[in-house]
Structure formats: structure tokens, C-alpha cells
Write an enzyme that holds these catalytic residues in place. Structure first.
Site, PDB file in Angstrom:
ATOM      1  N   ARG A   8     -11.190   4.565  -1.315  1.00 55.13           N
ATOM      2  CA  ARG A   8     -11.043   5.800  -2.120  1.00 55.13           C
ATOM      3  C   ARG A   8     -11.165   5.918  -3.381  1.00 55.13           C
ATOM      4  NH1 ARG A   8      -5.796   9.165  -1.358  1.00 55.13           N
ATOM      5  NH2 ARG A   8      -4.502   7.422  -1.811  1.00 55.13           N
TER       6      ARG A   8
ATOM      7  N   LYS B 278      -5.257  14.928   3.478  1.00 59.10           N
ATOM      8  CA  LYS B 278      -4.609  16.094   3.127  1.00 59.10           C
ATOM      9  C   LYS B 278      -5.304  16.732   1.707  1.00 59.10           C
ATOM     10  CE  LYS B 278      -0.711  13.889   2.870  1.00 59.10           C
ATOM     11  NZ  LYS B 278      -1.033  12.476   3.444  1.00 59.10           N
TER      12      LYS B 278
ATOM     13  N   ARG C 135       3.442   2.117   2.830  1.00 55.27           N
ATOM     14  CA  ARG C 135       3.357   3.827   2.644  1.00 55.27           C
ATOM     15  C   ARG C 135       3.355   4.330   4.202  1.00 55.27           C
ATOM     16  NH1 ARG C 135      -1.618   4.761  -0.938  1.00 55.27           N
ATOM     17  NH2 ARG C 135      -1.356   6.772  -0.225  1.00 55.27           N
TER      18      ARG C 135
ATOM     19  N   ARG D  59      -6.370   4.243  -7.383  1.00 60.64           N
ATOM     20  CA  ARG D  59      -5.113   4.491  -7.364  1.00 60.64           C
ATOM     21  C   ARG D  59      -4.441   2.921  -7.211  1.00 60.64           C
ATOM     22  NH1 ARG D  59      -3.182   9.581  -3.963  1.00 60.64           N
ATOM     23  NH2 ARG D  59      -1.546   8.284  -3.411  1.00 60.64           N
TER      24      ARG D  59
ATOM     25  N   ARG E 128       8.497  15.672   2.723  1.00 61.39           N
ATOM     26  CA  ARG E 128       8.197  14.282   3.531  1.00 61.39           C
ATOM     27  C   ARG E 128       9.576  13.816   4.153  1.00 61.39           C
ATOM     28  NH1 ARG E 128       3.915  12.722  -0.171  1.00 61.39           N
ATOM     29  NH2 ARG E 128       3.124  10.767   0.587  1.00 61.39           N
TER      30      ARG E 128
HETATM   31  P1  AP5 Z   1      -7.348  12.082   1.032  1.00 65.89           P
HETATM   32  O1  AP5 Z   1      -7.809  13.523   0.925  1.00 65.89           O
HETATM   33  O2  AP5 Z   1      -7.161  11.533  -0.479  1.00 65.89           O
HETATM   34  O3  AP5 Z   1      -6.015  11.560   1.711  1.00 65.89           O
HETATM   35  P2  AP5 Z   1      -4.267  12.011   1.559  1.00 65.89           P
HETATM   36  O4  AP5 Z   1      -3.947  12.350   2.772  1.00 65.89           O
HETATM   37  O5  AP5 Z   1      -4.448  13.137   0.566  1.00 65.89           O
HETATM   38  O6  AP5 Z   1      -3.959  10.616   1.161  1.00 65.89           O
HETATM   39  P3  AP5 Z   1      -2.922  10.352  -0.076  1.00 65.89           P
HETATM   40  O7  AP5 Z   1      -2.940   8.856  -0.288  1.00 65.89           O
HETATM   41  O8  AP5 Z   1      -3.143  11.250  -1.316  1.00 65.89           O
HETATM   42  O9  AP5 Z   1      -1.571  10.929   0.643  1.00 65.89           O
HETATM   43  P4  AP5 Z   1      -0.038  10.157   0.373  1.00 65.89           P
HETATM   44  O10 AP5 Z   1       0.709  11.441   1.013  1.00 65.89           O
HETATM   45  O11 AP5 Z   1       0.148   9.022   0.512  1.00 65.89           O
HETATM   46  O12 AP5 Z   1      -0.157  10.005  -1.434  1.00 65.89           O
HETATM   47  P5  AP5 Z   1       0.725  11.019  -2.452  1.00 65.89           P
HETATM   48  O13 AP5 Z   1      -0.250  11.219  -3.347  1.00 65.89           O
HETATM   49  O14 AP5 Z   1       0.899  12.378  -1.608  1.00 65.89           O
HETATM   50  O15 AP5 Z   1      -8.290  11.071   1.654  1.00 65.89           O
HETATM   51  C1  AP5 Z   1      -8.197   9.579   1.662  1.00 65.89           C
HETATM   52  C2  AP5 Z   1      -9.779   9.016   1.539  1.00 65.89           C
HETATM   53  O16 AP5 Z   1     -10.438   9.419   2.728  1.00 65.89           O
HETATM   54  C3  AP5 Z   1     -10.671   9.620   0.551  1.00 65.89           C
HETATM   55  O17 AP5 Z   1     -11.439   8.665   0.052  1.00 65.89           O
HETATM   56  C4  AP5 Z   1     -11.418  10.642   1.302  1.00 65.89           C
HETATM   57  O18 AP5 Z   1     -12.551  11.016   0.585  1.00 65.89           O
HETATM   58  C5  AP5 Z   1     -11.425  10.077   2.429  1.00 65.89           C
HETATM   59  N1  AP5 Z   1     -11.517  11.051   3.810  1.00 65.89           N
HETATM   60  C6  AP5 Z   1     -10.864  12.148   3.729  1.00 65.89           C
HETATM   61  N2  AP5 Z   1     -11.173  13.153   5.024  1.00 65.89           N
HETATM   62  C7  AP5 Z   1     -12.158  12.076   5.414  1.00 65.89           C
HETATM   63  C8  AP5 Z   1     -12.745  12.276   6.931  1.00 65.89           C
HETATM   64  N3  AP5 Z   1     -12.343  13.372   7.740  1.00 65.89           N
HETATM   65  N4  AP5 Z   1     -13.556  11.127   7.226  1.00 65.89           N
HETATM   66  C9  AP5 Z   1     -13.707  10.048   6.377  1.00 65.89           C
HETATM   67  N5  AP5 Z   1     -13.018  10.031   5.310  1.00 65.89           N
HETATM   68  C10 AP5 Z   1     -12.479  10.938   4.820  1.00 65.89           C
HETATM   69  O19 AP5 Z   1       2.020  10.271  -2.738  1.00 65.89           O
HETATM   70  C11 AP5 Z   1       1.900   9.032  -3.574  1.00 65.89           C
HETATM   71  C12 AP5 Z   1       3.469   8.649  -3.689  1.00 65.89           C
HETATM   72  O20 AP5 Z   1       4.179   9.425  -4.474  1.00 65.89           O
HETATM   73  C13 AP5 Z   1       4.130   8.283  -2.480  1.00 65.89           C
HETATM   74  O21 AP5 Z   1       3.930   7.009  -1.906  1.00 65.89           O
HETATM   75  C14 AP5 Z   1       5.590   8.594  -2.866  1.00 65.89           C
HETATM   76  O22 AP5 Z   1       6.164   7.437  -3.657  1.00 65.89           O
HETATM   77  C15 AP5 Z   1       5.600   9.874  -3.937  1.00 65.89           C
HETATM   78  N6  AP5 Z   1       5.661  11.023  -3.162  1.00 65.89           N
HETATM   79  C16 AP5 Z   1       4.660  12.070  -3.147  1.00 65.89           C
HETATM   80  N7  AP5 Z   1       5.258  13.203  -2.399  1.00 65.89           N
HETATM   81  C17 AP5 Z   1       6.648  12.510  -2.250  1.00 65.89           C
HETATM   82  C18 AP5 Z   1       7.875  13.421  -1.599  1.00 65.89           C
HETATM   83  N8  AP5 Z   1       7.584  14.543  -1.178  1.00 65.89           N
HETATM   84  N9  AP5 Z   1       8.851  12.893  -1.484  1.00 65.89           N
HETATM   85  C19 AP5 Z   1       9.065  11.493  -2.083  1.00 65.89           C
HETATM   86  N10 AP5 Z   1       8.244  10.851  -2.768  1.00 65.89           N
HETATM   87  C20 AP5 Z   1       6.841  11.355  -2.689  1.00 65.89           C
END
Ligand code: AP5
Length: 217
Positions: free
Chosen positions: A129, A15, A173, A162, A90
């Protein structure tokens, strides 16, 4: 009318990686709820301290706190033309709240691309990552390595792993996503604005599929 898009998908689906591409192409603001929490954590604000425990355990931060934070961000003038939401909503309660807040701005969610990736691949992606400390640019040691290990290609800042990318936390997660966030697939499907994107392709091919879906919407 302002254009709002929601990027949906499990942790590690890509994402954040894709949001940067789309936001740049359409001049949209990229709002990542995870990045907003991490920014608050870095600055040791009350919100950051509250979110920390939930994030470390891989749980969701409570809806009321998350909704208030995103509402505040969307209300800023730079979102007048719309925004790309990454990681929010979410839960169905967050999705309902988003719809209410966008109505206040005479707007709505245009499209919800779901980036689909199988669980085993998610674990490999997150364990390799590396994230940029300054602006959150994302790399992968195997799939998208930086030119120089440990340094961001975009802004030269340090890359770090991270805290919540440890295997046990990643597994939680993914479980939390399945239980609490996956119901949004039906939520947005029934509103006919969900489009499934094959997230197992290369980063460039996923971008192409996403941009084509947005053009078609
Ligand atoms: P990346 O692009 O970083 O993936 P992502 O989907 O953004 O993953 P996140 O871990 O950031 O999502 P998340 O939703 O768990 O975390 P968030 O920060 O929102 O890609 C991942 C890896 O794969 C990278 O190394 C990239 O290079 C590689 N890659 C990408 N595309 C690829 C491809 N096509 N092929 C191969 N490799 C590829 O949330 C963190 C925490 O915050 C949550 O756990 C929660 O505690 C809190 N939080 C955030 N939002 C909320 C909410 N709305 N409500 C409640 N709590 C929340």
C-alpha cells in the site's frame, strides 16, 4: 434524518478505498478514526503524541480518548446530514458510545457493511500500500498502481508507506482485530443491520456490491 453508516472489516480490507467512493456518491462526510489520529500525529498535538505508541505497536488507542475524538468530529455542522464511519467503532464499548451519541442527534446507524477478506490477502495488500500525504488517497503497487510511482493521481502529492504497515505490526493489528473488533460482527448482526460484502473482488466490483447494499437498506 441524518444517515450514518459504519464500514467494518480487518486492516487492509479496503475500508478507506471504498469509503472515498461511497462518500463521494452520496455526498457524505468520510470520518476515518485512523486518519484523525494521523492528522493529530502530524501536527504533534497532545492527542497525537498519546496515540503514537499504540499505533506503532498496532494496538487500539484507549476507548475514552477515541470516543471523545469521534464525538467532537461528529458534532460538527458538516455531519448534519450524516457520515460514513471508517475504523470506528472498533470495540463494543465504542459501539455503545456511538449509539448514545447518535441518539442525541435523533439518529442511528443505518447499515454496517462488513468487508470480508482472508488474512493472507490482507498482509499482501498492506505491504504494497502507498498512501497520499495530503489527503490519504490510497494506492497499491500491484492492485491499484498510481500512474506515476510515488505521486498521487488525485492531487499530485507524495505517496508514502505507513509506519504500521511493517509485517510484524500488521500481524498484531490483525490479531487485535480478531480479539477486540470481530465481536462487533455479532453485535450488529443481532441488530439486523450488518451486511457481508465479498472484499476479495476487484475494487470496482466491491464498490458495486456496497452501493447496491446501501440502496437496498
Ligand atoms: P485500504 O482501503 O487502505 O484498507 P483499510 O481497510 O482502510 O485498511 P487500514 O489499514 O487503513 O485499516 P485499519 O483499520 O487497520 O487502519 P486505521 O487507519 O483505521 O486498502 C488496503 C490496500 O489494499 C491498499 O493498498 C488498496 O489499494 C488495496 N485494496 C483495497 N481494495 C482492494 C481490492 N478489492 N483488491 C485489491 N487491492 C485492494 O487505524 C490505524 C491505527 O489507528 C490502529 O491500529 C489503531 O492504533 C488506531 N485506531 C484507529 N481507529 C481506532 C479506534 N476506533 N479505536 C482505537 N484505535 C484506533
Amino acid at each position: 434524518m441524518a444517515r450514518f453508516y459504519v464500514l467494518l472489516g480487518p486492516p487492509g480490507a479496503g475500508k478507506g478505498t471504498q469509503a472515498k467512493v461511497i462518500a463521494e456518491k452520496y455526498g457524505l462526510v468520510h470520518i476515518s478514526s485512523g486518519d484523525l489520529f494521523r492528522e493529530n500525529l502530524k501536527n504533534q498535538t497532545e492527542l497525537g503524541k498519546l496515540a503514537q505508541g499504540f499505533m506503532t505497536r498496532g494496538e487500539l488507542v484507549p476507548d475514552d480518548v477515541t470516543i471523545a475524538m469521534v464525538r467532537d468530529r461528529i458534532s460538527r455542522p458538516d455531519c448534519k446530514k450524516g457520515a460514513l464511519l471508517d475504523g470506528f467503532p472498533r470495540t463494543p464499548a465504542q459501539a455503545d458510545a456511538l449509539s448514545v451519541m447518535l441518539k442525541e442527534f435523533n439518529s442511528k446507524v443505518e447499515l454496517v457493511p462488513l468487508i470480508d477478506v482472508p488474512t493472507q490477502e490482507l498482509i499482501e495488500r498492506l505491504s504494497g500500500r502507498w498512501t497520499c500525504r495530503a489527503q490519504g488517497h490510497v494506492f497499491h503497487e500491484k492492485f491499484n498502481p498510481p500512474k506515476k510511482a510515488g505521486i498521487c493521481d488525485e492531487d499530485g502529492s507524495e505517496l508514502y508507506q505507513r509506519e504500521d504497515d511493517k509485517k510484524a505490526t500488521v500481524e498484531n493489528r490483525i490479531k487485535v482485530y480478531t480479539e477486540q473488533t470481530a465481536p462487533l460482527i455479532e453485535y450488529y448482526s443481532s441488530r439486523k443491520i450488518l451486511v457481508k460484502i465479498d472484499g476479495t473482488k476487484s475494487i470496482g466490483d466491491v464498490s458495486k456490491e456496497l452501493l447496491a447494499a446501501i440502496e437496498k437498506a
